[in-house]
Scaffold this active site. Structure first.
Site, PDB file in Angstrom:
ATOM      1  N   ARG A  90       0.923  -1.214  -0.090  1.00  0.00           N
ATOM      2  CA  ARG A  90      -0.014  -0.031   0.009  1.00  0.00           C
ATOM      3  C   ARG A  90       0.844   1.291  -0.048  1.00  0.00           C
ATOM      4  O   ARG A  90       0.656   2.189  -0.684  1.00  0.00           O
ATOM      5  CB  ARG A  90      -1.049  -0.113   1.271  1.00  0.00           C
ATOM      6  CG  ARG A  90      -1.933  -1.000   1.013  1.00  0.00           C
ATOM      7  CD  ARG A  90      -3.074  -1.129   2.067  1.00  0.00           C
ATOM      8  NE  ARG A  90      -3.999  -2.032   1.681  1.00  0.00           N
ATOM      9  CZ  ARG A  90      -5.150  -2.347   2.504  1.00  0.00           C
ATOM     10  NH1 ARG A  90      -5.230  -2.288   3.646  1.00  0.00           N
ATOM     11  NH2 ARG A  90      -5.988  -3.121   2.038  1.00  0.00           N
ATOM     12  N   TYR A 130      -7.239  -0.185  -6.604  1.00  0.00           N
ATOM     13  CA  TYR A 130      -6.481  -1.319  -6.127  1.00  0.00           C
ATOM     14  C   TYR A 130      -6.065  -1.243  -4.763  1.00  0.00           C
ATOM     15  O   TYR A 130      -5.746  -0.182  -4.353  1.00  0.00           O
ATOM     16  CB  TYR A 130      -5.773  -1.779  -7.371  1.00  0.00           C
ATOM     17  CG  TYR A 130      -4.421  -1.250  -7.823  1.00  0.00           C
ATOM     18  CD1 TYR A 130      -3.903  -0.430  -7.369  1.00  0.00           C
ATOM     19  CD2 TYR A 130      -4.275  -1.622  -9.096  1.00  0.00           C
ATOM     20  CE1 TYR A 130      -2.767   0.415  -7.913  1.00  0.00           C
ATOM     21  CE2 TYR A 130      -3.020  -1.082 -10.033  1.00  0.00           C
ATOM     22  CZ  TYR A 130      -2.159  -0.179  -9.308  1.00  0.00           C
ATOM     23  OH  TYR A 130      -1.256   0.346  -9.688  1.00  0.00           O
ATOM     24  N   GLU A 131      -5.351  -2.434  -4.307  1.00  0.00           N
ATOM     25  CA  GLU A 131      -4.929  -2.742  -2.758  1.00  0.00           C
ATOM     26  C   GLU A 131      -5.903  -2.158  -1.965  1.00  0.00           C
ATOM     27  O   GLU A 131      -5.269  -1.778  -0.883  1.00  0.00           O
ATOM     28  CB  GLU A 131      -3.392  -2.066  -2.898  1.00  0.00           C
ATOM     29  CG  GLU A 131      -2.184  -2.712  -3.612  1.00  0.00           C
ATOM     30  CD  GLU A 131      -1.921  -3.933  -2.558  1.00  0.00           C
ATOM     31  OE1 GLU A 131      -2.297  -4.074  -1.688  1.00  0.00           O
ATOM     32  OE2 GLU A 131      -1.624  -4.990  -3.664  1.00  0.00           O
ATOM     33  N   GLY A 132      -7.050  -2.418  -2.139  1.00  0.00           N
ATOM     34  CA  GLY A 132      -8.045  -2.002  -1.116  1.00  0.00           C
ATOM     35  C   GLY A 132      -8.455  -0.569  -1.520  1.00  0.00           C
ATOM     36  O   GLY A 132      -7.670   0.547  -1.408  1.00  0.00           O
TER      37      GLY A 132
END
Lengths: 598, 598
Positions: free
Chosen positions: B296, B440-442
């Site tokens: 992140r 993306y990545e949460g």
């Protein structure tokens, strides 16, 4: 794939209950605008938007326009049939004078139609949109003979129109324009030069294309005072007024763009094209600017339109997509997961967009009504007041609604997670299409400068003073009503921020104009918050009155209106304080660094 | 076409003067990080970014990846050669332990390299980026045998890596995962199911692709506690550890996307693919989450990277584009018009982006140093404090830097006017590419929820209390320094807004978790303002000290740093008040409306 539902109930509430346009039936054209008539128009326009134009939106994006070696351009598949249906249904003629084939209906109704069309298919909407703009310019500035020759066929859609301003080296600064016009013995001109970013500059939808072209007559002064406006039809007219000989302009190429791919953005090369002077020589820019108020309103509506369709699709997705559980406890125990609309952060996004859209729609309708008054009232003072307001609010509508409308499409896309990034889902097109509205018809920084540099000081600040008085009066009228406290207190606070910012500009913008420039964008957005807040105030009053009247059929709609307005006051309008704080820091820091150091 | 210049001077200032990483030479790997060594690394990485990767950025966007009928995928033209050069130069190995072929250098240096690569070509950067993420997960969780088998070849770039989480019906809510793993007699598993949005899932850049796959072992519990992590290499290894037999997964198709077209986003179909369990059964999600802090952070850096390259190109355009005259009087009378950088509103845009970028870069570097300390310090308390900080700040970095980084690309595009909307100009690609980093990545809403729902209350609020203490101490230390007043007063005000918001959350989030959800995004952005403001405070102190030391070579750089920091305090940090006001309105209005009414 995205869907679209025209927001008819909201439009009718605005026209009938908020603006109460029946009260204006002394204006020509308004006598026909009965609630039934308005509803019928909105439904018919909604139908063509939803059923015909929306399904072509992705087609236009993916296929784009095609340039051929013979310099012709074809629009995406299905556009021609849709254009014919649109034209034959009379949508291009709605608000124009009957003497040129128009239907004479209020602009305040036309704006609803514009929104539906632009929500359904923004790229398509630009073809008739440019035609309307060009027709409006001709009605305002052309000779009677010119009007009779061109306008009726443009309103019927048989012919379309364009505006040719930008050149490679000049966009904002039109004073640098090089396209030249050489006077001929027969009173016509030969126009030569290159124009770029000409929307709908060449296509296969109409039998003729009426280009309005800005050019400099040989020997005219440098700068903006030497620019004239010309009609240059793609096909010159024969003795019977029908398209005949091909005129000397061609589309050199199409731009490849981020979005609005269904609209042909053309490089237009003029080589001794025959042009007819519109109005007085060297007054072309002024003629264009008069037209721009309404064109900029239309672009603001595009921002709203994309925001609305993005909102609808995000709301549908949020209701359908099952993922995770509500943090305040499972809401749908019988399903594998809760729909994501249970999450406050998803609702925050949806309510933010909704509260903006409904406020922006009210402002666009309200301003269109002022435009109607400015054209149609027989009271000079009323016309003048309406014009003052339009001049003031136009840059706000164009700048704020397109800035925030774009932001809203981005927020709506976020609701979809990864799906929203895919072409197949289709919501990313709204982001790409909405982006252009912040740029064309005068980039939003120019709108902000127009507001602080031109519209505010105009006539000793007459327009802005009248506006403050009107909003202030509204606040005063409701300030003791406890039921209105949630709305009036935030609006009053924001109005006083705007007044403080205005005072700061008066005190600091004259001594150093860079202070006005440094404040301009924040000032425009602060103005937008007050303008939308005022609209919310009017809507809430109208909704409460109607609720008190016991209208059961619209009870849910009206209660949601009150909630949405409250959200606007809680979450959107408080940003005015930040804008004021920024404005008051002035220009010194941003102007201090050497250009080379950036 | 866009250009790119790696911001080396800024990076060296951060590492040497602000973070003073020489002081950390007790940490393994830091002893080599002399100023000369750091400069040499930054320059070499900058060169490959500028000369090799940036010219391929538009190529990747226009050409995209190609899926073939035999389920193979080829990356855009030139990517293979660039990838080989990148790998052979050792860039993939920089921060990893030497025992697996890494170079053992600090993450705080690696983050500079990551930024340059992602500015030059974000789609390209994801191929080695995913490999680094997968290698980091293996180093943390895999058996020694697994590490020796896979990690060295991944660090050298011979093999690449992926992370397989998402399925069509589950993204955020991984508990709903259906991909199953069936235990075999030999201790391996057969994995079957469909994974979507797998970045770099299939391509022709590397000799093998090491997929890390989340799946549910037959009979495992439902929900997130039944998910395990597996290694599933594209080619199974032979007895010598070389790629041999093709494993049972294929790329079913490529997604068509808004951007990052140069990266292959794959639908991956697993049909009894051989997989090797990593770590304990049913602990897969936890293993993935440990890795996510650094992943992140890397995505946050992508947001910064796109913002930086967009800024640079906008600044170049603003210096070159002649249009109009300064409103405070002509600045370049010998030219046809002034360059648009004379206009305050253009400078407002540039300074806004710059002030954000430099603060975000400092925060990314600072956090990377904390990551180094968390991995390498021999002091347990120090490691723990660093981990606390990383946990707290990770969602802020990911959420805020990608949100604002995207906004900045949009603002930078605006500087170009109509040109910025054309594909040829290239700046619109930055907008489309930057957009994915918010998702993306949460998705960023999940980051915000992670912050308020998990990171804040964790261990009785230990991390956030330590953080407030640190920023408060910094403010106190400088509060009487008149020269620091322009910086400390706004930072203190913003810190107290953040503390008030935190207190509000404590009081209202427990009684109704929806209040926390309703506050989450505003809270994250408020936190971001304080975090960036703190970084600006540190940078200003370092710059003033260096200026006082009489360093002539960097005088201009340092003075611009003070100006940019002042701009941050004048124009960016004041938004904290609006965030606080929004937070304190709670969730009631947004939760009141029926789902069907949206």
């Amino acid at each position: 794939m995205p869907t679209y539902r025209p927001p008819i109930e909201d439009g009718l509430f605005l026209l009938n209950d908020v603006l109460q346009i029946q009260k204006f039936n002394n204006l020509p054209g308004f006598e026909d605008a009965t609630p039934d008539m308005i509803a019928a128009i909105a439904e018919e326009a909604g139908k063509i938007a939803q059923d015909v134009l929306q399904p072509l939106n992705a087609v236009g994006d993916l296929e784009g326009c095609t340039w051929h070696a013979d310099h012709t351009v074809t629009a995406p598949k299905g556009f021609k049939e849709a254009y014919d249906l649109y034209s034959q249904s009379g949508w291009g003629a709605l608000p124009f004078p009957e003497e040129y084939g128009g239907q004479g209906l209020p602009l305040a109704i036309n704006v609803a139609v514009q929104e539906y069309i632009a929500s359904a298919n923004m790229a398509f909407s630009m073809y008739p949109g440019l035609t309307s703009g060009a027709a409006a310019a001709l009605i305002e500035h052309a000779s009677e003979e010119q009007k009779q020759a061109y306008v009726p066929k443009m309103l019927s859609g048989e012919w379309s129109g364009t505006m040719n301003l930008t050149e490679p080296h000049c966009g904002t600064d039109l004073g640098m324009m090089r396209t030249k016009a050489v006077a001929q013995d027969d009173g016509t001109f030969k126009i030569s030069g290159q124009k770029i970013w000409i929307s709908a500059g060449e296509h296969d939808l109409s039998d003729n294309i009426i280009h309005l072209v800005l050019a400099r007559i040989e020997g005219a002064p440098d700068g903006v005072d030497g620019i004239s406006l010309f009609i240059a039809p793609k096909f010159l007219l024969d003795g019977d007024g029908n398209p005949d000989q091909r005129n000397g302009m061609t589309c050199g190429s199409l731009e490849h763009k981020m979005g609005i791919n269904g609209n042909a953005t053309c490089v237009m090369n003029y080589e001794e094209a025959t042009g007819y002077l519109v109005g007085q020589p060297n007054r072309g820019l002024k003629a264009m600017f008069v037209m721009m108020n309404e064109a900029r309103l239309a672009v603001g509506v595009q921002g709203l339109a994309q925001s609305e369709v993005a909102y609808q699709n995000a709301a549908d997705w949020a209701r359908d997509r099952l993922q995770g559980r509500s943090i305040s406890g499972t809401k749908y125990p019988d399903q594998k997961a809760d729909p994501i609309i249970v999450h406050p952060d998803i609702r925050r996004i949806l309510m933010t967009i909704r509260a903006f859209n409904e406020g922006a729609r009210a402002l666009a309708f309200w301003t269109s009504l002022k435009a109607d008054i400015s054209h149609r009232s027989d009271d000079e003072q009323e016309r003048q007041d309406a014009l003052d307001f339009m001049g003031l609010i136009t840059p706000v509508i164009k700048g704020v609604i397109t800035d925030k409308g774009f932001d809203n499409t981005v927020m709506a896309q976020q609701v979809f997670g990864g799906t929203g990034y895919t072409t197949e889902q289709g919501v990313e097109q709204f982001v790409r299409d909405a982006r252009i509205a912040m740029i064309y018809e005068g980039a939003n920084g120019i709108q902000a400068l127009d507001l602080v540099g031109r519209k505010l000081p105009s006539k000793g600040g007459r327009a802005v003073q009248a506006y403050f008085k009107e909003v202030g009066k509204f606040c005063s009228a409701h300030k003791d009503d406890q039921e209105m406290a949630d709305y009036i207190a935030p609006l009053s606070k924001s109005l006083s921020d705007l007044q403080a910012a205005t005072m700061w500009l008066v005190q600091n913008g004259m001594s150093n104009p860079d202070n006005a420039g440094a404040a301009s964008t924040d000032y425009m957005h602060l103005f937008g918050l007050v303008a939308l807040g005022h609209m919310w105030g009017l809507m809430v009053v109208a909704a409460k009155e109607k609720l008190a009247g016991g209208d059961e059929g619209s009870k849910q709609f009206l209660e949601n209106k009150l909630l949405t307005g409250k959200f606007f006051m809680e979450r959107l309008i408080p940003e005015s304080a930040t804008h004021l704080a920024r404005i008051q820091t002035g220009c010194d820091t941003m102007m201090a660094m050497d250009a080379e150091a950036f």
